[in-house]
Structure formats: structure tokens, C-alpha cells
Design a protein around this motif. Structure first.
Motif, short mmCIF file in Angstrom:
data_model
loop_
_atom_site.label_atom_id
_atom_site.label_comp_id
_atom_site.label_asym_id
_atom_site.label_seq_id
_atom_site.Cartn_x
_atom_site.Cartn_y
_atom_site.Cartn_z
N VAL A 111 13.34 19.65 -18.99
CA VAL A 111 13.61 20.96 -19.74
C VAL A 111 12.53 21.25 -20.79
O VAL A 111 12.26 22.31 -21.25
N LEU A 112 11.85 20.14 -21.27
CA LEU A 112 10.78 20.30 -22.30
C LEU A 112 9.52 20.97 -21.64
O LEU A 112 8.87 21.92 -21.96
N VAL A 113 9.36 20.69 -20.29
CA VAL A 113 8.33 21.48 -19.65
C VAL A 113 8.52 22.64 -19.30
O VAL A 113 7.81 23.65 -19.57
N TRP A 114 9.82 22.94 -18.90
CA TRP A 114 10.42 24.36 -18.72
C TRP A 114 10.37 25.28 -19.94
O TRP A 114 9.89 26.50 -19.83
N VAL A 115 10.77 24.76 -20.95
CA VAL A 115 10.85 25.78 -22.22
C VAL A 115 9.41 25.83 -22.58
O VAL A 115 9.12 27.09 -23.12
N VAL A 116 8.62 24.95 -22.84
CA VAL A 116 7.19 25.11 -23.23
C VAL A 116 6.52 26.29 -22.37
O VAL A 116 5.78 27.25 -22.86
N TYR A 117 6.61 26.14 -21.01
CA TYR A 117 6.13 27.01 -20.26
C TYR A 117 6.67 28.47 -19.99
O TYR A 117 5.93 29.38 -20.20
N ALA A 118 8.09 28.52 -20.46
CA ALA A 118 8.65 29.95 -20.38
C ALA A 118 8.20 30.61 -21.88
O ALA A 118 8.09 31.72 -21.79
N SER A 173 11.21 21.95 -32.19
CA SER A 173 9.93 22.42 -31.32
C SER A 173 9.96 21.94 -29.90
O SER A 173 9.62 20.54 -29.90
N PRO A 174 9.94 22.67 -29.11
CA PRO A 174 9.83 21.90 -27.72
C PRO A 174 8.50 21.11 -27.49
O PRO A 174 8.33 20.18 -26.61
N PHE A 175 7.34 21.58 -28.06
CA PHE A 175 6.15 20.94 -27.62
C PHE A 175 6.17 19.57 -28.60
O PHE A 175 5.81 18.66 -27.97
N LEU A 176 6.75 19.55 -29.84
CA LEU A 176 6.63 18.35 -30.56
C LEU A 176 7.87 17.48 -30.11
O LEU A 176 7.82 16.16 -30.55
N PHE A 177 8.55 18.06 -29.47
CA PHE A 177 9.99 17.25 -28.96
C PHE A 177 9.52 16.11 -28.02
O PHE A 177 10.05 15.00 -27.66
N PHE A 178 8.22 16.52 -27.12
CA PHE A 178 8.01 15.53 -26.43
C PHE A 178 7.55 14.08 -27.23
O PHE A 178 7.61 13.04 -26.45
N ALA A 197 22.10 15.53 -25.65
CA ALA A 197 22.23 16.06 -24.54
C ALA A 197 22.50 17.73 -24.59
O ALA A 197 22.02 18.62 -24.13
N GLY A 198 23.52 17.92 -25.73
CA GLY A 198 23.61 19.12 -26.08
C GLY A 198 22.39 20.07 -26.25
O GLY A 198 22.21 21.20 -26.20
N ILE A 199 21.67 19.45 -27.37
CA ILE A 199 20.30 20.01 -27.75
C ILE A 199 19.45 20.48 -26.47
O ILE A 199 18.88 21.62 -26.70
N PHE A 200 19.17 19.63 -25.60
CA PHE A 200 18.46 19.86 -24.44
C PHE A 200 19.07 20.97 -23.39
O PHE A 200 18.45 21.79 -23.06
N VAL A 201 20.65 20.83 -23.43
CA VAL A 201 20.94 22.02 -22.74
C VAL A 201 20.74 23.49 -23.23
O VAL A 201 20.40 24.46 -22.77
#
Length: 278
Positions: A111-118, A173-178, A197-201
Motif C-alpha cells: 500500500v505504501l509503495v502504491w500510494v507514493v507512486y500514485a 504521510s505515505p512517505f514518512l509512514f515507511f 489496518a483501517g488506515i492502510f485500507v
């Protein structure tokens, strides 16, 4: 005993920390590289002359980039999983709950890879230069977390006895979430795990929405804007407003020991000064 108290372990915690940093940066860089042809007039004319629809081209580039990023990581992940099973399966806690948390662990990374890319792709489609895509998408990556933290700091300096909590600020932040993901081996407590889990969804759905918006914008994108820096626009306005916000907070920190009217003037002067310069 361990099975009865099993709350969830992240295999990514057993991997070197630099892998999380690498994934964060490579997701961001891959989106910029995959969309750089949009910011070159020659490459734009070449790619748009091909007998393929723009939407299909963008989605194919996105799929290929995701495969290039997640393919090697999946191999690393499976090797980590195999090593963990060899080391701990004899204790009897590799059960259904274990596999549930392993699947959730991998899903969070995806999910994190996907959101940063999107997010980066969406910005790149709507600007004419790679530098603009880098600056604007980079700002958006840190914007929610920084705004939250600055607002908390301003609240603490403005009201006596106020105390802000920054515990979950990285999740904005999806970037800092890593960095939080690779710094924690588990999210303890039954109430916390459904929440995370809900946050990632939510982040996953947001990534799908951004890619869908990027496809629609790319369909209507004019080839003429390639290699053109746009000084005005919605993205540029957001960046300028954020710069004013940060400047006002900095001036407030400088005059934090002064009276309330002085602090209010500092906020006004700091935000106005940067607004005029920008």
C-alpha cells in the motif's frame, strides 16, 4: 504460551532498516522516471504517435514500475519468511494467526509503495516539467504531517498548558509512514491493529483514486505544456500557502516568549512576507 499472547509480528522489522528507506525513495523516483517523457516535447510527440491509447500507456507504465519495485522486495520478503519459519516453527506458534499478520505485513508495504507512486504520478501528469513534479509531489508527501506538527507546536506556544500528541503524525504521510513501519516489530493491543489496518485500507483507496484521476487528466492533457513551468495553478498555490504557513510558524517560534499581541503580529508578518516573495 506465546501463541496465546501473540499480537502480531512484522517480518519487515527483521530486515535491514535501509530497505524501508530505499522503498520510500525508489517509489518516488520510479514515478518521476516513468512520467519524464510527458515533460519533454520530443518524447511526448514520439510516445503520443504510437498506436496505443494514453490511458493504457499510463497504466502499463504504472504496472511495470510496481512490478520492478515489489518484485525484488517480494523475493527478500519470502527469504525472510523462510528464515523465520526455520528458526521459530519448532516452538509451535506458526499458526493461522501468524499467517494473518504476515499477510497484513506485506499488504502494508504494498500500500505504501502504491500510494507514493500514485501521488507522484498524479502530480506529474498535471505539470509540464520534471522539476515541478519533484517539488510539488515532494511537498505533498510531507504536507499533512508537517501541518499537523506545526499546528500542535503553535497551539502549545499560544495556550499555556496545552500539550499536543505527535505519536501518530507519521501516518499522515505515505512517505514518512515507511519509517514507522520498519521501526516497529508489532502494533500491540487488540484495539490498535484494526485501526492500523483501517488506515492502510484508506491509503489504498486513496491511491486508487489518485491513479484514476491521473488517467482522466492524462487523457485531456495537452502535449504543448511539456517543458513549460507553470508559475500559477492549484498545485503552485498550495505550495505557496504551505510556505506561508511554515514561515508564520517560524516567526512565532522566534517570538514565542513575547506577549500575545506580539506573537499574533509575528504570525501575520511571517506569513505575509513569504507570500509576497513567493
Amino acid at each position: 504460551y506465546y501463541t496465546s499472547r501473540f499480537e502480531g509480528i512484522y517480518l519487515s522489522w527483521q530486515q535491514p532498516g535501509f530497505i524501508g528507506v530505499f522503498l520510500a525513495f525508489i517509489s518516488f523516483a520510479s514515478a518521476l522516471v516513468a512520467s519524464r517523457y510527458m515533460h519533454s516535447k520530443k518524447m511526448t510527440d514520439l510516445y503520443h504517435s504510437l498506436p496505443i491509447r494514453r490511458e493504457k500507456m499510463l497504466l502499463c507504465n504504472s504496472g511495470a514500475s510496481m512490478l520492478a519495485i515489489l518484485g525484488p522486495y517480494t523475493i527478500i520478503y519470502l527469504l525472510t519468511l523462510a528464515g523465520q519459519m526455520l528458526a521459530y516453527s519448532k516452538y509451535g506458534w506458526v499458526n493461522a494467526a501468524y499467517w494473518k499478520f504476515v499477510a497484513m505485513d506485506y499488504f502494508t508495504i504494498l500500500v505504501l509503495v502504491w500510494v507514493v507512486y500514485a501521488l507522484t504520478t498524479f502530480v506529474a501528469v498535471n505539470v509540464g516539467a520534471t522539476f515541478d513534479a519533484l517539488a510539488v509531489s515532494g511537498t505533498f508527501m510531507f504536507l499533512p504531517t508537517l501541518v499537523y506538527m506545526i499546528c500542535g507546536a503553535v497551539w502549545e506556544m499560544t495556550y499555556y498548558g496545552a500539550a499536543s500528541s505527535y505519536r501518530y503524525s507519521l501516518r499522515l504521510s505515505p512517505f514518512l509512514f515507511f519509517f514507522e513501519r520498519f521501526a516497529q516489530s508489532s502494533y500491540r493491543g487488540t484495539p490498535n491493529y484494526p485501526t492500523i489496518a483501517g488506515i492502510f485500507v484508506v491509503w489504498f483507496l486513496l491511491g486508487c483514486l489518485l491513479i484514476g484521476a491521473a488517467v482522466l487528466c492524462y487523457r485531456r492533457r495537452k502535449s504543448e505544456i511539456a517543458e513549460q513551468t507553470q508559475p500559477r495553478g492549484l498545485f503552485q498555490m498550495i505550495v505557496k500557502v504551505f510556505a506561508c504557513f511554515v514561515s508564520a510558524a517560524v516567526f512565532l517560534m522566534i517570538f514565542s516568549e513575547r506577549s500575545l499581541p506580539v506573537r499574533m503580529l509575528a504570525i501575520l508578518f511571517g506569513g505575509t512576507a513569504i507570500g509576497l516573495i513567493a
